[in-house]
Design an enzyme around this catalytic site. Structure first.
Site, PDB file in Angstrom:
ATOM      1  N   HIS A  34      -5.082   0.635   7.914  1.00 31.64           N
ATOM      2  CA  HIS A  34      -5.084  -0.426   8.932  1.00 31.64           C
ATOM      3  C   HIS A  34      -3.631  -0.851   9.193  1.00 31.64           C
ATOM      4  O   HIS A  34      -2.695  -0.279   8.612  1.00 31.64           O
ATOM      5  CB  HIS A  34      -5.969  -1.595   8.489  1.00 31.64           C
ATOM      6  CG  HIS A  34      -5.674  -2.112   7.111  1.00 31.64           C
ATOM      7  ND1 HIS A  34      -4.473  -2.680   6.769  1.00 31.64           N
ATOM      8  CD2 HIS A  34      -6.419  -2.122   5.975  1.00 31.64           C
ATOM      9  CE1 HIS A  34      -4.486  -3.047   5.513  1.00 31.64           C
ATOM     10  NE2 HIS A  34      -5.655  -2.704   4.978  1.00 31.64           N
ATOM     11  N   HIS A  37      -1.199  -1.242   6.251  1.00 28.35           N
ATOM     12  CA  HIS A  37      -0.604  -0.015   5.706  1.00 28.35           C
ATOM     13  C   HIS A  37       0.523   0.485   6.625  1.00 28.35           C
ATOM     14  O   HIS A  37       1.567   0.925   6.159  1.00 28.35           O
ATOM     15  CB  HIS A  37      -1.655   1.100   5.618  1.00 28.35           C
ATOM     16  CG  HIS A  37      -2.777   0.821   4.661  1.00 28.35           C
ATOM     17  ND1 HIS A  37      -4.076   0.625   5.069  1.00 28.35           N
ATOM     18  CD2 HIS A  37      -2.795   0.715   3.308  1.00 28.35           C
ATOM     19  CE1 HIS A  37      -4.844   0.429   4.010  1.00 28.35           C
ATOM     20  NE2 HIS A  37      -4.097   0.472   2.941  1.00 28.35           N
ATOM     21  N   LEU A 186      -6.167  -8.302   6.313  1.00 29.88           N
ATOM     22  CA  LEU A 186      -6.648  -6.944   6.586  1.00 29.88           C
ATOM     23  C   LEU A 186      -6.939  -6.224   5.271  1.00 29.88           C
ATOM     24  O   LEU A 186      -6.182  -6.333   4.309  1.00 29.88           O
ATOM     25  CB  LEU A 186      -5.613  -6.154   7.388  1.00 29.88           C
ATOM     26  CG  LEU A 186      -5.293  -6.664   8.789  1.00 29.88           C
ATOM     27  CD1 LEU A 186      -4.427  -5.636   9.535  1.00 29.88           C
ATOM     28  CD2 LEU A 186      -6.548  -6.968   9.590  1.00 29.88           C
TER      29      LEU A 186
END
Ligand code: PAF
Length: 288
Positions: A34, A37, A186
């Protein structure tokens, strides 16, 4: 971007890179990438000439009743995202490649102290699994730099301690938690939330923010603050694993003299485990 799955090929590819004098950065992940990262890839790129990402869902860090089987595996999409993010090499080994002798007798790296509380207490063996695989990845890639997210704050402290205690020649860099517009941190696990749970989930960060604001305004009764917050979260449908105000350095329960605090929470919505945290710097009355 090259994708390699064998240790031999990885070592050969990186020997050439190292020989040409390039600085290597590693971003270890378990995939299902996501924006968080990809922000780490971007950060790594700023500090190095050659960026390696790894994708490996590491069985050693999952407990028996945890979500190893359900953990999302999306290699093709991840490759596309890494390519677009200008990553140079993806290492995506199989379990056999990483643990050729099986996991039973595998040497494990146990980082004492910071591993023991919070997620370490809730998930016995988890951080030994993380420290072991990260140590193996460091030995395989031999990066100059490795990047981790501060959402997994305890994991970051475990890895920093590992590097310090074992004199590993790698610099650890980190990024603040990347959040959705509504504040939800996230996580690859968010994809497992139902629409209703997804609506509830941002309340976790709202609760941490309320606690941080109360502390900044002078509240020092940390146990009362935690009790109230736990009740609030339970009423909203969260099943609490832990919610604690700790010293950010060693993750021990915070005293009122502490200036760098971490409010850390782990909860479940049904069987989806969500963790989050807020760091508070009281000397400058700031939280993130
Ligand atoms: O944070 C993760 O994704 C994992 O714990 C890590 C660091 C890649 C080790 O498996």
């Amino acid at each position: 971007m090259k994708t390699l799955s064998s240790v031999t090929e990885l070592r050969a590819a990186l020997a050439d890179v190292r020989q040409s004098g390039q600085r290597i950065a590693l971003v270890p992940t378990m995939g299902n990438l996501h924006e968080g990262h990809l922000a780490l890839i971007e950060l790594a790129r700023k500090h190095a000439d050659f960026v390696v990402a790894s994708i490996f869902v590491n069985p050693l860090q999952f407990g028996v009743n945890e979500d190893l089987e359900r953990y999302p595996r999306t290699l093709q999409q991840d490759q596309q995202k890494l390519q677009a993010a200008n990553c140079d090499l993806l290492f995506a080994p199989s379990v056999c490649e990483m643990y050729p002798q099986g996991m039973q007798g595998q040497t494990r790296v146990c980082v004492s102290g910071v591993s023991e509380r919070l997620c370490g207490a809730a998930r016995p063996g988890h951080f030994a699994g993380v420290a072991t695989v990260v140590c193996k990845l460091f030995n395989l890639v031999q990066p100059d730099i490795a990047a981790f997210g501060r959402k997994d704050y305890q994991q970051l402290r475990v890895i920093e301690t590992l590097v310090q205690d074992l004199n590993l020649p790698v610099q650890i860099i980190s990024l603040p938690t990347v959040r959705d517009n509504d504040g939800l941190a996230l996580s690859s696990r968010n994809g497992g939330l139902t629409a209703e749970q997804r609506q509830t989930a941002p309340a976790l960060y709202q609760c941490l923010k309320q606690m941080a604001e109360a502390i900044i305004l002078g509240e020092r009764d940390y146990s009362k603050l935690c009790e109230n917050a736990k009740n609030q979260l339970s009423q909203q449908g969260f099943r609490l694993d832990y919610l604690e105000i700790c010293a950010a350095s060693n993750l021990e329960p915070a005293t009122t003299n502490e200036h760098h605090l971490l409010i850390a929470v782990a909860t479940f919505l049904d069987n989806i485990r969500l963790i989050d945290n807020i760091e508070i710097l009281l000397s400058v009355k700031f939280y993130r």
